[in-house]
Design a protein around this motif. Structure first.
Motif, PDB file in Angstrom:
ATOM      1  N   ASP A 168      -0.497   7.148 -20.260  1.00 52.98           N
ATOM      2  CA  ASP A 168      -0.794   8.457 -19.732  1.00 52.98           C
ATOM      3  C   ASP A 168      -1.642   9.468 -20.713  1.00 52.98           C
ATOM      4  O   ASP A 168      -1.597   9.404 -21.875  1.00 52.98           O
ATOM      5  N   LEU A 228      -1.563   2.496  -7.000  1.00 56.77           N
ATOM      6  CA  LEU A 228      -2.221   2.241  -8.399  1.00 56.77           C
ATOM      7  C   LEU A 228      -3.012   0.919  -8.636  1.00 56.77           C
ATOM      8  O   LEU A 228      -4.259   0.774  -8.915  1.00 56.77           O
ATOM      9  N   LEU A 260      -8.096   6.205 -13.675  1.00 58.92           N
ATOM     10  CA  LEU A 260      -6.746   6.689 -13.788  1.00 58.92           C
ATOM     11  C   LEU A 260      -7.039   8.195 -14.006  1.00 58.92           C
ATOM     12  O   LEU A 260      -6.040   8.983 -13.888  1.00 58.92           O
ATOM     13  N   CYS A 290      -7.022   3.309 -23.548  1.00 55.37           N
ATOM     14  CA  CYS A 290      -6.965   2.052 -23.098  1.00 55.37           C
ATOM     15  C   CYS A 290      -7.258   1.131 -23.980  1.00 55.37           C
ATOM     16  O   CYS A 290      -8.226   1.409 -24.940  1.00 55.37           O
ATOM     17  N   CYS A 296      -5.452   9.915 -11.295  1.00 53.63           N
ATOM     18  CA  CYS A 296      -3.951   9.959 -11.314  1.00 53.63           C
ATOM     19  C   CYS A 296      -3.302  11.019 -11.837  1.00 53.63           C
ATOM     20  O   CYS A 296      -3.388  11.369 -13.020  1.00 53.63           O
TER      21      CYS A 296
END
Length: 292
Positions: free
Chosen positions: A140, A104, A116, A211, A119
């Motif tokens: 997330d 990461l 991200l 974010c 991911c």
């Protein structure tokens, strides 16, 4: 489940307060803890605190905070597809651990916050980028991992996995928001997420898929790192194709979620979903399952 916390302050945080944070987050991460305190370009102090629950690469080399060049990161959660991401990153980077954390870290260093999107996992993370003097918080897609924040009147910024960690950093508790308690008691749990209130005045929770970008003692930026096309419709798929596609995706998701250097247990609610998952782990992947 790990614990993260930290702050941007004009003066260093009292060591007693840092110790209290580690104590409060200890139940989330009982295996190790780490801290880092650095000065930014405008001489403010960046404090990062992590308590670890070891799942992947349980060696102390994977303890956090973890730094690569200009990026210093702490992370709560798990990146399930870290092996696939690592395979691509090995063309550019050497790795010193077998952890998803280092994957990461180097993914973000290479491609920035929007990486991200690559991911698959559950996470709440914070990193400070010394190259642009900014702190980044991210959560997330579905908000599986918690992340709270509080900005004080003097411009200081505090964050943590739990309100108690932020209170420990501050050295005092924020007042209870009685109105938010009333919302919950009258309307139920779904009502408490319609606005960005929490049970404490001034304390906010980072939205899932969002974010936050903080430059010390300047205006913060708040934006989604991922978006979805909610109007998308697949009209040509047959029922058989839908069943097959669902099964394939469920098996793939289960396979990468079984990656662990410690035993994994299943919590059975009595519904079809948890029973299906434990059956897949046992019958398809021959995993030595434990259920509660």
């Amino acid at each position: 489940m790990c614990g993260i916390a930290g702050a941007i302050t004009p003066q260093p945080i009292n060591q007693k307060n840092i110790n209290n944070v580690i104590k409060e987050l200890g139940k989330r991460g009982p295996d190790a803890y780490g801290t880092s305190i650095n000065q930014s370009l405008n001489n403010s102090f960046i404090t990062l605190i992590h308590t670890r629950l070891s799942i992947l690469d349980i060696n102390k080399r994977s303890n956090q905070p973890i730094r690569h060049k200009n990026i210093n990161l702490i992370f709560n959660g798990e990146i399930y597809n870290y092996l696939e991401l690592r395979k691509n990153l090995k063309r550019k980077f050497n790795f010193t651990t077998n952890s998803d954390t280092e994957v990461l870290l180097k993914l973000i260093h290479d491609e920035g916050i929007y990486s991200l999107k690559k991911c698959e996992g559950m996470f709440a993370l914070t990193y400070f980028d010394f190259s642009n003097n900014k702190l980044f918080l991210a959560r997330d897609r579905f908000g599986e991992k918690p992340l709270y924040y509080f900005q004080r009147g003097d411009g200081s910024f505090f964050f943590g996995s739990e309100p108690k960690a932020i209170f420990a950093l501050l050295g005092y508790k924020l007042p209870v928001d009685i109105n938010h308690i009333r919302r919950f008691l009258v309307n139920g749990y779904k009502s408490i997420y319609k606005q960005n209130y929490t049970y404490f005045k001034g304390l906010e929770e980072l939205k899932p898929g969002y974010c936050m970008e903080i430059e010390p003692f300047k205006q913060n930026s708040y934006y989604p790192w991922i978006s979805y096309d909610t109007n998308f419709q697949e009209t040509d798929i047959t029922y058989e194709e839908a069943v097959k596609g669902t099964r394939e995706r469920l098996l793939n998701a289960m396979e990468i979620r079984l990656r662990s250097d410690v035993p994994i247990a299943f919590c059975l609610s009595g519904g079809i979903d948890s029973n299906a998952l434990i059956a897949i782990a046992k019958k398809i992947f021959n995993y030595d399952v434990h259920g509660f």
